[in-house]
Design a protein around this motif. Structure first.
Motif, mmCIF file in Angstrom:
data_model
loop_
_atom_site.group_PDB
_atom_site.id
_atom_site.type_symbol
_atom_site.label_atom_id
_atom_site.label_comp_id
_atom_site.label_asym_id
_atom_site.label_seq_id
_atom_site.Cartn_x
_atom_site.Cartn_y
_atom_site.Cartn_z
ATOM 1 N N LEU A 130 0.856 -1.178 0.000
ATOM 2 C CA LEU A 130 0.000 0.000 0.000
ATOM 3 C C LEU A 130 0.894 1.230 0.000
ATOM 4 O O LEU A 130 1.924 1.249 0.649
ATOM 5 N N PRO A 131 0.480 2.260 -0.727
ATOM 6 C CA PRO A 131 1.336 3.445 -0.789
ATOM 7 C C PRO A 131 1.638 3.997 0.587
ATOM 8 O O PRO A 131 0.738 4.398 1.320
ATOM 9 N N LYS A 132 2.910 4.025 0.930
ATOM 10 C CA LYS A 132 3.311 4.559 2.227
ATOM 11 C C LYS A 132 3.905 5.943 2.007
ATOM 12 O O LYS A 132 4.773 6.124 1.166
ATOM 13 N N PRO A 133 3.434 6.909 2.769
ATOM 14 C CA PRO A 133 3.852 8.293 2.500
ATOM 15 C C PRO A 133 5.185 8.675 3.138
ATOM 16 O O PRO A 133 5.496 9.850 3.205
#
Lengths: 207, 207
Positions: A130-133
């Motif tokens: 999942l896109p991790k910021p």
DNA sequence: GAACAGTTTAACCAGTTGGTTAATTTTAGG
DNA sequence: CCTAAAATTAACCAACTGGTTAAACTGTTC
């Protein structure tokens, strides 16, 4: 073996079922969706649903996984690129709003179902990547240290940006009512947000 | 007539039903809620539900109307006051986030059900006096004309503020996951937003 | 204490839902 | 063609759902 002759994958029964299920699940959620309606919309017998996807849960899982799996990579690709911060923010808002415009039911679907079955979602459906910021957050910290932007809490900045992009779409009917817009005006308004949100964020980041 | 002796209104059967229905409807939505579960949670027979509220629709309507009717006036009172703009924004964000913190399921409930039955909602459930942001919008325009804030589209400003207040609560599980927070940390994070969002908005409005 | 209205219950009902079955049709291959 | 596997269907089923009914209970009034 049985395979229809002039039939590409897109017209296959399995795909027709999946598409119909996608429509119904996304608009009505797990509880509101009925197997009969999915069958009707796919133009087939209800028993065929169970022939290809054993149960409602399995079918739902397939749809949910596809929805998430399609949305997530686009975001992470963007957020993890090595563009300068301002350009990254511009691009992110632009693309994020574009994607949602084309799939207006998806955000509410994801949020509703996550709230109803959080464990199920995080265990079975979410892709590992999942896109991790984090990269984005570090970049913001560097810009602050260099004095190029006003000091802000980067986590809140991320949430602020995403909120302003997503929320108006899931609250569409309320926004229409509150702002007194008709359907066409609302469409323009949402399109305007690409530049409005971008300006708003960048203005707030001025040192 | 039959009235239980030592029983205040809060303990009345009708209120017990209403409270149970409120819980279940708000958490599971119209489709997900089952009359049997409401009866069980109220500690009474299922037939009693129909004795007090004739049908599931009627019971749902009572709950929905109460939820909206409770939320709307607080907002409009605030938004229509004649405080100076900055103070109004400060107060609005503070109070809005406080209210949602105490009723975390309400926003998603309202949004979900509006999306499923928009006509029904706007015809039957919404109170006539939904908070209209016109006064706020005019105030913003005056401040812009006086050069006290940067020129912004006031409608987008309203949506931006509401988005940043509401969205994090309805996307709680996702935010937790994306930011890597545990339950306690998330609570702190959401409380922090009162000041973070306020600063973010006011910074963006600097001329 | 009998009569009575308001309250509560157990049992029931008809329609719907997800899911199954066994039989029929279609397709591919020798 | 013939056969066997795969695809598709109609008919069915058990569980559940919202809703009803008729009887029982509770308290009040005279």
């Amino acid at each position: 073996m049985a395979k229809k002759e002039n039939q590409n994958i897109a017209d296959s029964t399995e795909q027709k079922i999946f598409d119909a299920a996608h429509e119904v699940f996304v608009q009505k959620g797990m509880d509101g969706a009925k197997m009969q309606e999915i069958a009707d919309r796919a133009g087939i017998n209800k028993a065929l649903l169970h022939y290809y996807y054993r149960s409602k849960d399995k079918l739902y899982e397939a749809v949910a996984r596809a929805v998430i799996g399609r949305a997530a990579p686009m975001i992470s690709q963007l957020i993890e690129s090595d563009k300068p911060l301002e350009e990254k923010i511009r691009h992110f808002i632009e693309i994020y709003i574009s994607i949602i415009s084309k799939n207006p039911f998806i955000p509410l679907f994801i949020i509703s179902e996550i709230n109803k079955h959080p464990d199920h979602f995080f265990e079975k459906i979410l892709p590992a990547e999942l896109p991790k910021p984090q990269i984005f957050i570090r970049q913001v910290e560097e810009e602050i240290a260099a004095g190029r932007i006003r000091p802000v809490n980067p986590k809140h900045l991320v949430i602020n940006i995403v909120s302003m992009c997503v929320f108006p779409f899931i609250a569409k009917p309320m926004a229409r009512f509150a702002l007194g817009l008709n359907s066409a005006e609302l469409k323009i308004f949402l399109e305007e947000r690409k530049v409005q949100v971008t300006e708003f964020v960048l203005a707030s980041l001025r040192p």
